[in-house]
Write an enzyme that holds these catalytic residues in place. Structure first.
Site, PDB file in Angstrom:
ATOM      1  N   HIS A 184      -9.462   1.910   5.406  1.00 61.26           N
ATOM      2  CA  HIS A 184      -8.147   2.059   6.047  1.00 61.26           C
ATOM      3  C   HIS A 184      -8.264   3.084   7.175  1.00 61.26           C
ATOM      4  O   HIS A 184      -9.031   4.043   7.074  1.00 61.26           O
ATOM      5  CB  HIS A 184      -7.116   2.515   5.005  1.00 61.26           C
ATOM      6  N   GLU A 229      -5.238  -4.155  11.190  1.00 61.26           N
ATOM      7  CA  GLU A 229      -4.186  -3.144  11.316  1.00 61.26           C
ATOM      8  C   GLU A 229      -4.417  -2.343  12.600  1.00 61.26           C
ATOM      9  O   GLU A 229      -5.213  -1.392  12.608  1.00 61.26           O
ATOM     10  CB  GLU A 229      -4.224  -2.171  10.130  1.00 61.26           C
ATOM     11  N   ASN A 269       0.875  -1.174   0.000  1.00 61.67           N
ATOM     12  CA  ASN A 269       0.000   0.000   0.000  1.00 61.67           C
ATOM     13  C   ASN A 269       0.914   1.226   0.000  1.00 61.67           C
ATOM     14  O   ASN A 269       1.471   1.598   1.030  1.00 61.67           O
ATOM     15  CB  ASN A 269      -0.893  -0.003   1.253  1.00 61.67           C
ATOM     16  N   TRP A 270       1.043   1.822  -1.183  1.00 64.27           N
ATOM     17  CA  TRP A 270       1.971   2.965  -1.286  1.00 64.27           C
ATOM     18  C   TRP A 270       1.382   4.237  -0.705  1.00 64.27           C
ATOM     19  O   TRP A 270       2.050   5.243  -0.607  1.00 64.27           O
ATOM     20  CB  TRP A 270       2.351   3.189  -2.765  1.00 64.27           C
ATOM     21  N   GLY A 290       5.172   1.550   4.627  1.00 64.01           N
ATOM     22  CA  GLY A 290       6.527   2.088   4.465  1.00 64.01           C
ATOM     23  C   GLY A 290       7.510   1.134   3.796  1.00 64.01           C
ATOM     24  O   GLY A 290       8.205   1.523   2.839  1.00 64.01           O
ATOM     25  N   SER A 345       3.675  -1.726  10.554  1.00 67.03           N
ATOM     26  CA  SER A 345       5.123  -1.829  10.797  1.00 67.03           C
ATOM     27  C   SER A 345       5.710  -3.200  10.455  1.00 67.03           C
ATOM     28  O   SER A 345       6.622  -3.679  11.127  1.00 67.03           O
ATOM     29  CB  SER A 345       5.453  -1.454  12.250  1.00 67.03           C
TER      30      SER A 345
HETATM   31  P1  13P Z   1       3.259   0.695   7.691  1.00 66.92           P
HETATM   32  O1  13P Z   1       3.696  -0.613   7.098  1.00 66.92           O
HETATM   33  O2  13P Z   1       4.025   1.873   7.159  1.00 66.92           O
HETATM   34  O3  13P Z   1       3.207   0.644   9.176  1.00 66.92           O
HETATM   35  O4  13P Z   1       1.758   0.952   7.196  1.00 66.92           O
HETATM   36  C1  13P Z   1       0.824  -0.040   7.383  1.00 66.92           C
HETATM   37  C2  13P Z   1      -0.382   0.315   6.626  1.00 66.92           C
HETATM   38  O5  13P Z   1      -1.092   1.251   6.979  1.00 66.92           O
HETATM   39  C3  13P Z   1      -0.686  -0.461   5.420  1.00 66.92           C
HETATM   40  O6  13P Z   1      -1.965  -0.216   4.986  1.00 66.92           O
END
Ligand code: 13P
Length: 255
Positions: A101, A171, A9-10, A236, A214
């Site tokens: 999200h 998440e 997910n960019w 990320g 993360s």
């Molecule tokens: P990170 O991997 O940057 O923590 O983001 C998770 C996310 O929100 C994926 O949708």
């Protein structure tokens, strides 16, 4: 049918060196296959959700892969300035859409009932929904994680009947972009609860529960080794093609 998935997910970012470099220089050189069919088979559990503006470019470079939207409209068409419909996303090559999200919830006031409407649109159009749920740090610290998730699941999934595969992304809000995560066994237990709850309130053929928050090259394997973790939603760490491919390879090893 089951659909394990490792999704990049960019968000509203692009890989630092650009999309072409991400695919061809960072990710592909590590993959020792050239043939289209073999590539399709190798990448069949990988999804990429870029900003919509870059879907076409990605489609050209990643034609053998699985593309998705970060969100879709809850409407099918008409005077809804700024929205993009499910049908338009399909035309652009999307076969899944992230829904609800926590950033959509936080910055755009998206509620469970809106997520439910979007879910219904996805199911009607046979787009795989990747429905995000998760608790706040306050809920986590006071032991209310399962209660919060149950409320979210009931408001989104009650009485849903479908044969389309459902993906739920657990998440925890406090794990997104912070470097903090629940332990992999904690996530595993939570995923089992999520599956049980959805099975008890909806009539769905297949549920896959993936973890997001993360995930990186160091911790990915410990999550994937758990039996109820069917993939990951990665922010990320997905912006670096090499890292993302390493995580994906860890996933393939545990299948
Ligand atoms: P990170 O991997 O940057 O923590 O983001 C998770 C996310 O929100 C994926 O949708």
């Amino acid at each position: 049918m089951s659909q394990p998935l490792v999704i990049a997910n960019w968000k509203m970012n692009l890989p630092l060196g650009g999309i072409q470099d991400w695919i061809q220089d960072e990710m592909m050189p590590n993959v020792d296959i050239v043939d289209f069919d073999k590539k399709s088979s190798y990448f069949k559990f990988m999804g990429i959700a870029p900003p919509i503006s870059h879907l076409s470019e990605l489609k050209n470079l990643f034609s053998f892969g699985f593309l998705g939207a970060q969100d879709i409209s809850k409407y099918n068409d008409g005077a809804k300035t700024g929205d993009i419909s499910a049908a338009m996303m399909i035309e652009k090559g999307c076969s899944f859409s992230i829904l609800g999200h926590s950033e959509r919830r936080e910055f755009y006031g998206e509620t469970n009932s809106i997520v439910r409407e979007k879910l219904k649109i996805c199911l009607a159009k046979e787009i795989i929904p990747v429905v995000c749920i998760g608790e706040s740090i306050e809920d986590y610290n006071t032991g209310k994680t399962l209660d919060t998730l149950e409320i979210q699941l009931k408001e989104i999934f009650s009485s849903i009947i479908t044969q389309t595969v459902i993906v739920i992304a657990y998440e925890p809000v406090w794990a997104i972009g912070t470097g903090n995560t629940p332990s992999s066994s904690e996530v595993n237990n939570i995923h089992q609860h999520i599956k049980d709850i959805v099975q008890s309130i909806a009539n769905v053929e297949a549920i896959n529960v993936i973890y997001g928050g993360s995930v990186n090259c160091e911790n990915a394997k410990s999550f994937f080794q758990q039996s109820n973790i069917d993939g990951a939603l990665i922010g990320g760490a997905s912006l670096d093609g090499k890292n993302f491919l390493n995580i994906y390879n860890d996933f393939l090893e545990t299948l």
